[in-house]
Structure formats: C-alpha cells, structure tokens
Design a protein around this motif. Structure first.
Motif, PDB file in Angstrom:
ATOM      1  N   ARG A  30      -7.495 -22.824 -18.545  1.00 31.32           N
ATOM      2  CA  ARG A  30      -8.877 -23.164 -18.866  1.00 31.32           C
ATOM      3  C   ARG A  30      -8.963 -23.561 -20.331  1.00 31.32           C
ATOM      4  N   GLY A  31     -10.092 -24.083 -20.679  1.00 27.31           N
ATOM      5  CA  GLY A  31     -10.273 -24.618 -22.022  1.00 27.31           C
ATOM      6  C   GLY A  31     -10.789 -26.032 -21.915  1.00 27.31           C
ATOM      7  N   VAL A  32     -11.152 -26.582 -23.035  1.00 27.73           N
ATOM      8  CA  VAL A  32     -11.721 -27.919 -23.077  1.00 27.73           C
ATOM      9  C   VAL A  32     -10.751 -28.859 -23.778  1.00 27.73           C
ATOM     10  N   MET A  33     -10.533 -30.006 -23.163  1.00 30.43           N
ATOM     11  CA  MET A  33      -9.732 -31.079 -23.761  1.00 30.43           C
ATOM     12  C   MET A  33     -10.667 -32.246 -24.056  1.00 30.43           C
ATOM     13  N   SER A  34     -10.327 -33.019 -25.080  1.00 24.67           N
ATOM     14  CA  SER A  34     -11.249 -34.075 -25.473  1.00 24.67           C
ATOM     15  C   SER A  34     -10.516 -35.309 -25.979  1.00 24.67           C
ATOM     16  N   TRP A  35     -11.275 -36.381 -26.067  1.00 23.84           N
ATOM     17  CA  TRP A  35     -10.830 -37.612 -26.714  1.00 23.84           C
ATOM     18  C   TRP A  35     -11.821 -37.935 -27.828  1.00 23.84           C
ATOM     19  N   PHE A  36     -11.267 -38.331 -28.957  1.00 24.63           N
ATOM     20  CA  PHE A  36     -12.037 -38.844 -30.077  1.00 24.63           C
ATOM     21  C   PHE A  36     -11.485 -40.222 -30.428  1.00 24.63           C
ATOM     22  N   GLU A  45     -15.043 -39.988 -34.237  1.00 23.75           N
ATOM     23  CA  GLU A  45     -16.194 -39.664 -33.407  1.00 23.75           C
ATOM     24  C   GLU A  45     -15.775 -39.214 -32.022  1.00 23.75           C
ATOM     25  N   PHE A  46     -16.611 -38.374 -31.450  1.00 21.64           N
ATOM     26  CA  PHE A  46     -16.379 -37.855 -30.111  1.00 21.64           C
ATOM     27  C   PHE A  46     -16.539 -38.956 -29.073  1.00 21.64           C
ATOM     28  N   VAL A  47     -15.663 -38.917 -28.048  1.00 19.58           N
ATOM     29  CA  VAL A  47     -15.734 -39.873 -26.953  1.00 19.58           C
ATOM     30  C   VAL A  47     -16.029 -39.168 -25.633  1.00 19.58           C
ATOM     31  N   ALA A  48     -15.189 -38.204 -25.274  1.00 19.44           N
ATOM     32  CA  ALA A  48     -15.348 -37.524 -23.983  1.00 19.44           C
ATOM     33  C   ALA A  48     -14.614 -36.194 -24.022  1.00 19.44           C
ATOM     34  N   ALA A  49     -15.037 -35.286 -23.149  1.00 20.59           N
ATOM     35  CA  ALA A  49     -14.383 -33.987 -23.046  1.00 20.59           C
ATOM     36  C   ALA A  49     -14.430 -33.512 -21.605  1.00 20.59           C
ATOM     37  N   ILE A  50     -13.477 -32.655 -21.260  1.00 17.44           N
ATOM     38  CA  ILE A  50     -13.403 -32.144 -19.901  1.00 17.44           C
ATOM     39  C   ILE A  50     -12.962 -30.687 -19.920  1.00 17.44           C
ATOM     40  N   GLU A  51     -13.600 -29.907 -19.078  1.00 16.70           N
ATOM     41  CA  GLU A  51     -13.206 -28.510 -18.918  1.00 16.70           C
ATOM     42  C   GLU A  51     -12.008 -28.473 -17.975  1.00 16.70           C
ATOM     43  N   TRP A  52     -10.942 -27.831 -18.429  1.00 14.49           N
ATOM     44  CA  TRP A  52      -9.681 -27.866 -17.693  1.00 14.49           C
ATOM     45  C   TRP A  52      -9.803 -27.229 -16.315  1.00 14.49           C
ATOM     46  N   ASP A  54     -12.509 -26.658 -14.190  1.00 13.26           N
ATOM     47  CA  ASP A  54     -13.360 -27.176 -13.124  1.00 13.26           C
ATOM     48  C   ASP A  54     -13.643 -28.669 -13.222  1.00 13.26           C
ATOM     49  N   GLY A  55     -13.144 -29.301 -14.269  1.00 10.11           N
ATOM     50  CA  GLY A  55     -13.289 -30.742 -14.365  1.00 10.11           C
ATOM     51  C   GLY A  55     -14.636 -31.249 -14.834  1.00 10.11           C
ATOM     52  N   ILE A  56     -15.516 -30.351 -15.230  1.00  9.51           N
ATOM     53  CA  ILE A  56     -16.816 -30.797 -15.730  1.00  9.51           C
ATOM     54  C   ILE A  56     -16.604 -31.581 -17.017  1.00  9.51           C
ATOM     55  N   ILE A  69     -13.082 -39.510 -18.035  1.00  9.88           N
ATOM     56  CA  ILE A  69     -12.036 -38.558 -18.423  1.00  9.88           C
ATOM     57  C   ILE A  69     -11.657 -37.741 -17.191  1.00  9.88           C
ATOM     58  N   SER A  70     -10.369 -37.487 -17.063  1.00  6.30           N
ATOM     59  CA  SER A  70      -9.886 -36.696 -15.931  1.00  6.30           C
ATOM     60  C   SER A  70      -8.672 -35.905 -16.376  1.00  6.30           C
ATOM     61  N   ARG A  71      -8.225 -34.982 -15.525  1.00  3.07           N
ATOM     62  CA  ARG A  71      -7.034 -34.210 -15.862  1.00  3.07           C
ATOM     63  C   ARG A  71      -6.214 -33.968 -14.622  1.00  3.07           C
ATOM     64  N   ASP A  72      -4.909 -33.850 -14.858  1.00  4.81           N
ATOM     65  CA  ASP A  72      -3.952 -33.503 -13.819  1.00  4.81           C
ATOM     66  C   ASP A  72      -3.342 -32.179 -14.234  1.00  4.81           C
ATOM     67  N   THR A  73      -3.787 -31.109 -13.589  1.00  6.24           N
ATOM     68  CA  THR A  73      -3.349 -29.786 -14.012  1.00  6.24           C
ATOM     69  C   THR A  73      -1.853 -29.567 -13.761  1.00  6.24           C
ATOM     70  N   ALA A  74      -1.315 -30.211 -12.744  1.00  8.00           N
ATOM     71  CA  ALA A  74       0.114 -30.057 -12.457  1.00  8.00           C
ATOM     72  C   ALA A  74       0.976 -30.697 -13.533  1.00  8.00           C
ATOM     73  N   LYS A  75       0.460 -31.759 -14.128  1.00 10.32           N
ATOM     74  CA  LYS A  75       1.213 -32.482 -15.153  1.00 10.32           C
ATOM     75  C   LYS A  75       0.784 -32.107 -16.567  1.00 10.32           C
TER      76      LYS A  75
END
Length: 122
Positions: A30-36, A45-52, A54-56, A69-75
């Motif tokens: 868990r945690g938040v990942m982001s792009w700036f 500047e902030f672009v996007a963020a995602i909660e690891w 639940d994908g919000i 923004i998306s994430r692949d938890t396996a990778k």
C-alpha cells in the motif's frame, strides 16, 4: 526504494505515449505512487497519483481525461498512459513514491525516479 522511469520520447501532437516507473528495493502493498513533471524554467508540478492497494487515482486538471495512471502490483510498476498529447505537455516526467499520504506538493515525496523527457512537437 529505487524508481526507474522510462518511456519518454519525441512525439507529434495528438499521439499517445506510455511511461513506466519500475520500483525496486522494497516490496510494498500500500501507499501512494505519483507522477510529476517539470518544464524548463518552471516548478515541478503534480500530474497524477494512485493508491497502490485499491487503484484509486487523482489527476491534475490539465491532464484529466487525457492521462491515465495505473499500476501492476505483480511487476511493482506504475504507468502513465498519455493520450492526445499537446506541446504544453513537454516536460521531464518524474515518478515518486511510495508515500503513506497524498499531496500535490513535491516535499511530500521522499523517493524520486531519474526522470524521462517527453517532447511534443510537430
């Protein structure tokens, strides 16, 4: 935590590009990942963020509806799909995280990738 960003390039307006950010050095559930992004002469500047977990996700108004923004938890990888690119999207794009909290301020983020250049020009 090490973050490796990739996928940037020189593209024409209107096309798409996908950035990747591979995280290593620690596994996290868990945690938040982001792009700036940072354009020449401007602040990062902030672009996007995602909660690891639940994908919000959340977006800057300037990219809402065009970027995803998306994430692949396996990778252990976060992606930024950028569609309908505009010249004003030209910047160095950085991934950041993981953070226990979300903030649009750069001071919230301890770990940063090295950045990948995106240039949108005809």
């Amino acid at each position: 935590v090490q973050l490796q960003a990739s996928g940037g390039g020189l593209v024409q307006p209107g096309v798409s590009l996908r950035l990747s950010c591979a995280a290593s050095g620690r596994t996290f559930s868990r945690g938040v990942m982001s792009w700036f992004r940072q354009a020449p002469g401007k602040e990062r500047e902030f672009v996007a963020a995602i909660e690891w977990s639940d994908g919000i996700s959340v977006y800057a108004d300037s990219v809402k509806g065009r970027f995803t923004i998306s994430r692949d938890t396996a990778k252990n990888t976060v992606y930024l799909q950028m569609n309908s690119l505009k010249p004003e999207d030209t910047s160095v794009y950085y991934c950041a995280g993981p953070s226990a909290t979300f903030s649009r301020r750069t001071s919230n983020w301890r770990y940063w990738g090295q950045g990948t250049q995106v240039t949108v020009s005809s």
